[in-house]
Structures are given as structure tokens and as C-alpha cells.
Design a protein around this motif. Structure first.
Motif, PDB file in Angstrom:
ATOM      1  N   PHE A  90     -15.025 -12.970 -24.073  1.00 49.69           N
ATOM      2  CA  PHE A  90     -14.495 -14.330 -23.945  1.00 49.69           C
ATOM      3  C   PHE A  90     -15.523 -15.353 -24.439  1.00 49.69           C
ATOM      4  N   SER A  91     -15.031 -16.463 -24.956  1.00 49.70           N
ATOM      5  CA  SER A  91     -15.952 -17.523 -25.392  1.00 49.70           C
ATOM      6  C   SER A  91     -16.607 -18.144 -24.152  1.00 49.70           C
TER       7      SER A  91
ATOM      8  N   GLU B 177     -16.675 -21.217 -23.359  1.00 49.00           N
ATOM      9  CA  GLU B 177     -15.741 -22.204 -22.782  1.00 49.00           C
ATOM     10  C   GLU B 177     -14.698 -21.502 -21.903  1.00 49.00           C
ATOM     11  N   GLU B 178     -14.181 -20.375 -22.390  1.00 52.26           N
ATOM     12  CA  GLU B 178     -13.179 -19.636 -21.600  1.00 52.26           C
ATOM     13  C   GLU B 178     -13.798 -19.125 -20.298  1.00 52.26           C
ATOM     14  N   ARG B 179     -15.033 -18.612 -20.396  1.00 52.61           N
ATOM     15  CA  ARG B 179     -15.693 -18.072 -19.203  1.00 52.61           C
ATOM     16  C   ARG B 179     -15.946 -19.176 -18.180  1.00 52.61           C
ATOM     17  N   VAL B 180     -16.421 -20.335 -18.673  1.00 51.68           N
ATOM     18  CA  VAL B 180     -16.681 -21.468 -17.770  1.00 51.68           C
ATOM     19  C   VAL B 180     -15.374 -21.899 -17.095  1.00 51.68           C
ATOM     20  N   GLN B 181     -14.305 -21.997 -17.878  1.00 50.44           N
ATOM     21  CA  GLN B 181     -13.026 -22.445 -17.320  1.00 50.44           C
ATOM     22  C   GLN B 181     -12.497 -21.470 -16.269  1.00 50.44           C
ATOM     23  N   MET B 182     -12.594 -20.176 -16.545  1.00 51.45           N
ATOM     24  CA  MET B 182     -12.106 -19.177 -15.579  1.00 51.45           C
ATOM     25  C   MET B 182     -12.897 -19.263 -14.270  1.00 51.45           C
ATOM     26  N   ILE B 183     -14.211 -19.514 -14.387  1.00 51.19           N
ATOM     27  CA  ILE B 183     -15.046 -19.614 -13.173  1.00 51.19           C
ATOM     28  C   ILE B 183     -14.690 -20.893 -12.419  1.00 51.19           C
ATOM     29  N   LYS B 184     -14.503 -21.987 -13.162  1.00 54.72           N
ATOM     30  CA  LYS B 184     -14.129 -23.258 -12.504  1.00 54.72           C
ATOM     31  C   LYS B 184     -12.828 -23.075 -11.727  1.00 54.72           C
ATOM     32  N   ASP B 185     -11.848 -22.424 -12.354  1.00 51.10           N
ATOM     33  CA  ASP B 185     -10.557 -22.209 -11.681  1.00 51.10           C
ATOM     34  C   ASP B 185     -10.734 -21.335 -10.436  1.00 51.10           C
ATOM     35  N   ALA B 186     -11.562 -20.306 -10.573  1.00 52.49           N
ATOM     36  CA  ALA B 186     -11.724 -19.347  -9.464  1.00 52.49           C
ATOM     37  C   ALA B 186     -12.511 -19.924  -8.296  1.00 52.49           C
ATOM     38  N   THR B 187     -13.324 -20.958  -8.556  1.00 53.58           N
ATOM     39  CA  THR B 187     -14.191 -21.478  -7.497  1.00 53.58           C
ATOM     40  C   THR B 187     -13.769 -22.885  -7.043  1.00 53.58           C
ATOM     41  N   ARG B 188     -12.601 -23.305  -7.513  1.00 49.63           N
ATOM     42  CA  ARG B 188     -12.111 -24.666  -7.238  1.00 49.63           C
ATOM     43  C   ARG B 188     -12.193 -25.035  -5.753  1.00 49.63           C
ATOM     44  N   ASP B 189     -11.824 -24.089  -4.881  1.00 46.17           N
ATOM     45  CA  ASP B 189     -11.787 -24.394  -3.442  1.00 46.17           C
ATOM     46  C   ASP B 189     -13.077 -24.034  -2.710  1.00 46.17           C
ATOM     47  N   MET B 190     -14.088 -23.653  -3.457  1.00 44.15           N
ATOM     48  CA  MET B 190     -15.352 -23.271  -2.803  1.00 44.15           C
ATOM     49  C   MET B 190     -16.308 -24.457  -2.780  1.00 44.15           C
ATOM     50  N   LYS B 191     -16.787 -24.793  -1.580  1.00 44.02           N
ATOM     51  CA  LYS B 191     -17.681 -25.941  -1.428  1.00 44.02           C
ATOM     52  C   LYS B 191     -19.084 -25.572  -1.904  1.00 44.02           C
TER      53      LYS B 191
ATOM     54  N   GLY C  68     -25.749 -15.502 -15.502  1.00 44.07           N
ATOM     55  CA  GLY C  68     -25.187 -14.220 -15.920  1.00 44.07           C
ATOM     56  C   GLY C  68     -24.281 -14.391 -17.126  1.00 44.07           C
ATOM     57  N   SER C  69     -23.743 -13.266 -17.577  1.00 50.10           N
ATOM     58  CA  SER C  69     -22.814 -13.321 -18.711  1.00 50.10           C
ATOM     59  C   SER C  69     -21.412 -13.704 -18.227  1.00 50.10           C
ATOM     60  N   PHE C  70     -21.028 -13.189 -17.061  1.00 49.51           N
ATOM     61  CA  PHE C  70     -19.705 -13.472 -16.482  1.00 49.51           C
ATOM     62  C   PHE C  70     -18.601 -13.313 -17.537  1.00 49.51           C
ATOM     63  N   ASP C  71     -18.587 -12.148 -18.147  1.00 50.42           N
ATOM     64  CA  ASP C  71     -17.684 -11.931 -19.296  1.00 50.42           C
ATOM     65  C   ASP C  71     -16.678 -10.808 -19.013  1.00 50.42           C
ATOM     66  N   PRO C  72     -15.727 -11.007 -18.108  1.00 43.61           N
ATOM     67  CA  PRO C  72     -15.432 -12.206 -17.332  1.00 43.61           C
ATOM     68  C   PRO C  72     -15.996 -12.094 -15.906  1.00 43.61           C
ATOM     69  N   ILE C  73     -15.840 -13.194 -15.139  1.00 41.52           N
ATOM     70  CA  ILE C  73     -16.230 -13.179 -13.727  1.00 41.52           C
ATOM     71  C   ILE C  73     -15.325 -12.190 -12.984  1.00 41.52           C
ATOM     72  N   THR C  74     -15.915 -11.449 -12.035  1.00 47.12           N
ATOM     73  CA  THR C  74     -15.148 -10.452 -11.270  1.00 47.12           C
ATOM     74  C   THR C  74     -15.246 -10.770  -9.773  1.00 47.12           C
ATOM     75  N   ASN C  75     -14.498 -10.010  -8.976  1.00 46.13           N
ATOM     76  CA  ASN C  75     -14.579 -10.197  -7.524  1.00 46.13           C
ATOM     77  C   ASN C  75     -15.969  -9.820  -6.999  1.00 46.13           C
ATOM     78  N   GLY C  76     -16.661  -8.965  -7.725  1.00 42.02           N
ATOM     79  CA  GLY C  76     -18.034  -8.612  -7.349  1.00 42.02           C
ATOM     80  C   GLY C  76     -18.957  -9.818  -7.497  1.00 42.02           C
TER      81      GLY C  76
END
Ligand code: ADP
Length: 156
Positions: free
Chosen positions: A45-46, A48-62, A8-16
Motif C-alpha cells: 500500500f502507498s 497515504e493509503e497506510r496512513v488513512q487506514m490507520i487513521k480510520d482504525a484509530t478514530r475512536d482511540m484517545k 513501522g511499515s504498517f503495510d497494512p496495520i493489523t490487529n497485532g
């Protein structure tokens, strides 16, 4: 390993998006969230920014990995040995768009299937563009997006 790609575009990632991801993780051992790097599409968002935001948001997800590609999603899926692409459906408009997308993907590679999850009622009206519109008008979006995205908006 039963692996799927959620493109997806995830620009930005949302709770949906996160809701769809959480539900996909009940079906697949690993889900790779794949940010589309499409220079023809104007983005907030670039990559890189989108990837970083997703990484932060999913850090605790296995079982979650995050990546980006400027190539075809189908090529990426083949590269990582994934036979399913995850997508979400909110409205009839989404259905029409996704149906065409599925048809196109099927023509490129009939061995890859799309798997759809219906949006939860709570998130069905959330879109990245709506979030961006609200944030640009200085409205609070903290209930619509993960912390990492909210922080990024505050920074901007
Ligand atoms: P794209 O530009 O590829 O459509 P998006 O980031 O807008 O990328 O959406 C990626 C996928 O997530 C799409 O299948 C979209 O329908 C789904 N999606 C987006 N927002 C939601 C939401 N609030 N609830 C459920 N699915 C969603």
C-alpha cells in the motif's frame, strides 16, 4: 506530555499492531503511529493509503496521532519531543532484529529509548505480510485486521 512514537511499515496495520498500540496507550499519554516512507522497500500500500487506514482504525482511540516520515525515526522523535519508541516482539527472530535496531538507534541518539511489548498470544502469528498473502489468495482476513484494511482489500 509523556509522548511516544510507534514506528513501522504498517503495510497494512493489523490487529497485532493495534494490540501493541492499545497497551502503549496505558503507559504514554500520546502515541504517534509513524508510517515509514521507505522507497527502497517494496510495499503493498502507498504511504497515504497506510496512513488513512490507520487513521480510520484509530478514530475512536484517545491519545493517538498518525503521521509518516521519509527521514530517520530518531529525527522525527526529536522533532516531536518524544523520548521513547514503541515496538512489538513476537518471536526470537523479532528479538534479534529489534536488538540490532535498538543498538543502531542508540548510536544515533542515546537519549532515545525503545520500549517493547510482548505480542499477545492471540496476535503473535499475525504479520502484515501474512495478511497480504492470505488476502491475495482471496482468503478472508477480517479477523486479522481492522475494518478499514479489510475494506481496502475488498476495493482492490
Ligand atoms: P517494520 O518493517 O518496521 O518491522 P512492521 O509494521 O512490520 O514494521 O512492525 C512494526 C512493529 O510492530 C515491529 O516492532 C513489529 O515487531 C511489531 N509487530 C508487528 N506485528 C505484530 C503482532 N502481530 N504482534 C505484536 N507486535 C507486532
Amino acid at each position: 506530555m509523556n509522548r511516544a512514537v510507534y514506528p513501522g511499515s504498517f503495510d497494512p496495520i493489523t490487529n497485532g499492531h493495534l494490540d501493541i498500540l492499545n497497551r502503549a496507550l496505558k503507559v504514554f499519554d500520546e502515541v504517534i503511529v509513524l508510517v515509514a516512507d521507505n522507497p527502497d522497500k517494496k510495499s503493498r500500500f502507498s504511504v497515504e493509503e497506510r496512513v488513512q487506514m490507520i487513521k480510520d482504525a484509530t478514530r475512536d482511540m484517545k491519545g493517538v496521532k498518525v503521521d509518516s516520515t521519509s527521514g530517520l525515526t530518531v529525527d522525527y522523535a526529536n522533532k516531536v519531543n518524544a523520548k521513547h519508541l514503541v515496538r512489538g516482539l513476537r518471536t526470537v527472530t523479532d528479538f534479534k532484529y529489534e536488538y540490532k535496531l535498538a543498538e543502531a538507534y542508540h548510536k544515533v541518539d542515546p537519549t532515545i529509548d525503545l520500549v517493547f511489548f510482548m505480542a499477545d498470544e492471540e496476535y503473535s502469528s499475525i504479520s502484515s505480510s501474512k495478511v497480504d498473502e492470505l488476502a491475495k489468495s482471496n482468503k478472508d482476513v477480517k479477523n486479522l485486521v481492522p475494518d478499514s484494511v479489510n475494506k481496502m482489500y475488498q476495493k482492490k
